[in-house]
Design a protein around this motif. Sequence first.
Motif, mmCIF file in Angstrom:
data_model
loop_
_atom_site.group_PDB
_atom_site.id
_atom_site.type_symbol
_atom_site.label_atom_id
_atom_site.label_comp_id
_atom_site.label_asym_id
_atom_site.label_seq_id
_atom_site.Cartn_x
_atom_site.Cartn_y
_atom_site.Cartn_z
ATOM 1 N N SER A 89 0.867 -1.173 0.000
ATOM 2 C CA SER A 89 0.000 0.000 0.000
ATOM 3 C C SER A 89 0.909 1.231 0.000
ATOM 4 O O SER A 89 1.770 1.368 0.862
ATOM 5 C CB SER A 89 -0.882 -0.027 1.259
ATOM 6 O OG SER A 89 -1.630 1.158 1.348
ATOM 7 N N LEU A 90 0.730 2.086 -0.990
ATOM 8 C CA LEU A 90 1.639 3.231 -1.176
ATOM 9 C C LEU A 90 0.828 4.496 -1.432
ATOM 10 O O LEU A 90 -0.086 4.501 -2.242
ATOM 11 C CB LEU A 90 2.549 2.955 -2.382
ATOM 12 C CG LEU A 90 3.496 4.078 -2.834
ATOM 13 C CD1 LEU A 90 4.557 4.352 -1.787
ATOM 14 C CD2 LEU A 90 4.159 3.712 -4.171
ATOM 15 N N LYS A 91 1.155 5.550 -0.702
ATOM 16 C CA LYS A 91 0.571 6.862 -0.985
ATOM 17 C C LYS A 91 1.708 7.844 -1.250
ATOM 18 O O LYS A 91 2.726 7.802 -0.559
ATOM 19 C CB LYS A 91 -0.256 7.368 0.207
ATOM 20 C CG LYS A 91 -1.533 6.583 0.395
ATOM 21 C CD LYS A 91 -2.560 7.347 1.230
ATOM 22 C CE LYS A 91 -1.991 7.683 2.610
ATOM 23 N NZ LYS A 91 -2.945 8.482 3.398
ATOM 24 N N LEU A 92 1.529 8.701 -2.255
ATOM 25 C CA LEU A 92 2.535 9.699 -2.596
ATOM 26 C C LEU A 92 1.919 11.091 -2.561
ATOM 27 O O LEU A 92 0.792 11.290 -2.997
ATOM 28 C CB LEU A 92 3.060 9.465 -4.022
ATOM 29 C CG LEU A 92 3.590 8.087 -4.386
ATOM 30 C CD1 LEU A 92 3.974 8.048 -5.857
ATOM 31 C CD2 LEU A 92 4.787 7.719 -3.509
ATOM 32 N N ASP A 93 2.695 12.050 -2.055
ATOM 33 C CA ASP A 93 2.331 13.473 -2.095
ATOM 34 C C ASP A 93 3.509 14.186 -2.756
ATOM 35 O O ASP A 93 4.563 14.350 -2.139
ATOM 36 C CB ASP A 93 2.096 13.976 -0.663
ATOM 37 C CG ASP A 93 1.735 15.455 -0.625
ATOM 38 O OD1 ASP A 93 1.398 16.028 -1.673
ATOM 39 O OD2 ASP A 93 1.798 16.034 0.476
ATOM 40 N N ILE A 94 3.315 14.591 -4.020
ATOM 41 C CA ILE A 94 4.413 15.104 -4.847
ATOM 42 C C ILE A 94 4.274 16.618 -5.022
ATOM 43 O O ILE A 94 3.242 17.096 -5.486
ATOM 44 C CB ILE A 94 4.383 14.425 -6.238
ATOM 45 C CG1 ILE A 94 4.448 12.910 -6.066
ATOM 46 C CG2 ILE A 94 5.524 14.949 -7.114
ATOM 47 C CD1 ILE A 94 3.973 12.149 -7.279
ATOM 48 N N LYS A 141 -11.287 4.013 1.163
ATOM 49 C CA LYS A 141 -11.165 5.372 0.635
ATOM 50 C C LYS A 141 -12.556 5.945 0.446
ATOM 51 O O LYS A 141 -13.458 5.237 -0.020
ATOM 52 C CB LYS A 141 -10.425 5.380 -0.706
ATOM 53 C CG LYS A 141 -8.950 5.052 -0.554
ATOM 54 C CD LYS A 141 -8.142 5.498 -1.774
ATOM 55 C CE LYS A 141 -8.674 4.853 -3.037
ATOM 56 N NZ LYS A 141 -7.934 5.333 -4.233
ATOM 57 N N THR A 181 -4.894 5.425 -8.054
ATOM 58 C CA THR A 181 -5.627 6.681 -8.212
ATOM 59 C C THR A 181 -4.597 7.803 -8.254
ATOM 60 O O THR A 181 -3.744 7.882 -7.375
ATOM 61 C CB THR A 181 -6.556 6.904 -7.002
ATOM 62 O OG1 THR A 181 -7.384 5.755 -6.848
ATOM 63 C CG2 THR A 181 -7.449 8.128 -7.205
ATOM 64 N N GLU A 209 -1.365 13.769 -5.920
ATOM 65 C CA GLU A 209 -1.567 12.725 -4.927
ATOM 66 C C GLU A 209 -1.735 11.384 -5.628
ATOM 67 O O GLU A 209 -2.535 11.280 -6.565
ATOM 68 C CB GLU A 209 -2.836 13.003 -4.111
ATOM 69 C CG GLU A 209 -2.857 14.348 -3.415
ATOM 70 C CD GLU A 209 -1.875 14.413 -2.266
ATOM 71 O OE1 GLU A 209 -1.052 15.366 -2.262
ATOM 72 O OE2 GLU A 209 -1.921 13.544 -1.383
ATOM 73 N N VAL A 210 -1.035 10.373 -5.157
ATOM 74 C CA VAL A 210 -1.141 9.029 -5.727
ATOM 75 C C VAL A 210 -1.469 8.047 -4.619
ATOM 76 O O VAL A 210 -0.892 8.098 -3.534
ATOM 77 C CB VAL A 210 0.189 8.603 -6.403
ATOM 78 C CG1 VAL A 210 0.086 7.182 -6.953
ATOM 79 C CG2 VAL A 210 0.576 9.582 -7.494
ATOM 80 N N SER A 211 -2.420 7.168 -4.898
ATOM 81 C CA SER A 211 -2.729 6.061 -3.986
ATOM 82 C C SER A 211 -2.604 4.780 -4.788
ATOM 83 O O SER A 211 -3.247 4.630 -5.833
ATOM 84 C CB SER A 211 -4.156 6.239 -3.447
ATOM 85 O OG SER A 211 -4.502 5.129 -2.662
ATOM 86 N N LEU A 212 -1.740 3.876 -4.306
ATOM 87 C CA LEU A 212 -1.435 2.654 -5.066
ATOM 88 C C LEU A 212 -1.491 1.441 -4.147
ATOM 89 O O LEU A 212 -0.922 1.456 -3.055
ATOM 90 C CB LEU A 212 -0.023 2.767 -5.679
ATOM 91 C CG LEU A 212 0.545 1.554 -6.413
ATOM 92 C CD1 LEU A 212 -0.232 1.257 -7.684
ATOM 93 C CD2 LEU A 212 2.024 1.777 -6.747
#
Lengths: 110, 110, 110, 110
Positions: free
Chosen positions: A85-90, C87, D20, D83-86
Motif C-alpha cells: 500500500s503506497l501513498k505519494l504526495d508530490i 477510501k 488513483t 496525490e497518488v494512492s497505489l
Amino acid sequence: MVQAQNSQDSAYLNTVASVTIAPIGLGEELSTYVAQAIKVIRDSGLSNETNAMSTVIEGDLSEVMQIVEKATRALAEQGYRTEVSLKLDIRQGKRSQIHQKVELIDKILQ
Amino acid sequence: MVQAQNSQDSAYLNTVASVTIAPIGLGEELSTYVAQAIKVIRDSGLSNETNAMSTVIEGDLSEVMQIVEKATRALAEQGYRTEVSLKLDIRQGKRSQIHQKVELIDKILQ
Amino acid sequence: MVQAQNSQDSAYLNTVASVTIAPIGLGEELSTYVAQAIKVIRDSGLSNETNAMSTVIEGDLSEVMQIVEKATRALAEQGYRTEVSLKLDIRQGKRSQIHQKVELIDKILQ
Amino acid sequence: MVQAQNSQDSAYLNTVASVTIAPIGLGEELSTYVAQAIKVIRDSGLSNETNAMSTVIEGDLSEVMQIVEKATRALAEQGYRTEVSLKLDIRQGKRSQIHQKVELIDKILQ
C-alpha cells in the motif's frame, strides 16, 4: 501553478511517501518479514520514519519508486504473496516535508 | 485463532488505524483544513500520533469508526468535497500496539 | 462551496467508497473469507460493484461507515486479524457517482 | 511457498494494482486531469479497467511500477501538487487475475 526551478533541479519532483509492505500466507505474526522490507528502506539513504502502520519516506519521485520496488522484491522474490500500500504526495520545489508537515499542524493546533 | 477473552471485553476489537482526511478544491495549501480534522481526533481521548502522511489512532473498532466519521464531518459538513483514506489493523485481545509495533521492528533491525 | 440543498436532504453526504477487507493468518487463498465481507455489502441495499482489488459502494456517509463496520465485523468477530483499506470521496449534493465518474472519464478519452 | 517457474519467466512477478492519481489545487472538478493519467495507463498495453475510485492494472511488477510513475509524471511534471494512492497484490506464477478474482467471489456468493 508551475513553480520556478533553477536548471539543476528542474527534474526533481519532491515526494513524501507512505508505504506498507507485508506478505500474505505466513501466519499472523509478520514483524520479521515486514522488517526485511523496512531494512531496504533504511539502507537506502533516503529520509525515512516508521510508524505503527507504515514507513514514511522522502525523496525524488524516481528514487522513491525505485526503493519501494526494491523493498517489495525483498519479500516477493522469496515467493510470498506480497501486499503493498503506497501513498505519494508530490510537490515540485519543496524539501524536508517529512518533518515540516507535522510541525505546521502542531503549530496551528497549539 | 480466537484468543481467550474475559467476559467484560469480549466485544472489544482492538484497532490500529491510519487516517488521512483532506478537502479538495481549496487550493494547494491544506494545513488549516487538515488541522480541523486532526483536532477532532486529538480531542477524542483515543491514543493518537500524527506523521507526515496520516494520523495513527488506537482504540476499539466502534470508537475508531465513530471518531473517523466525526473528524470527516468537520470538513464535509462545511460543504467541501472531502477525501478520506483509512487503513485498519484489527486484532482481538491486543492493546497498546501503536508503540509496540514500531519497537518490535526496531528491535529486529538493531 | 456549499451547494444548495432542500431541507429534507440537508444531512445527506453523498459518499463513494472503495473498500477492501481481508483476514491475515489464514493462508494465501482468501476468497472464501473476502466473500463473507462482500456478502454483507451486497445484502445492504447500497449501490455496489466489486473489482479485482476492492468493492465500490455509494450512499450517505453514515450508511457507508455502518456497512463497512458491519462487513469488517463479519471477519474480525470470528477472531481473525483483519485488515481494512477504505477510501471515501464525499460530495454533498451529488448522486449516482458510482457510474457517472467512469462515464465522464470515458467520454473525455474517446 | 515458491512456485515452480520455467526459466523464461523466473523473474516475472504478476501484479494486480489499483491506482488513483489526482492533482491538488485545481478546484473540485478533476476529471480532465485524472483522464490525462488514465490515458497513459490505457496506452501502455497492460490489461486495465477503470472504476469510480481507481484504475486496476495487471502486469509484471516492474512494468506496473514504470507505468504508474509515467502516469504520475503526466500530472506532476506540469507543476501540480499530485496525490497518488497505489495498492499492489503480487503473486508469482499467477496470470489474468484482473477478472478471475471477481469471478471467484461471484461464484462463491451465487
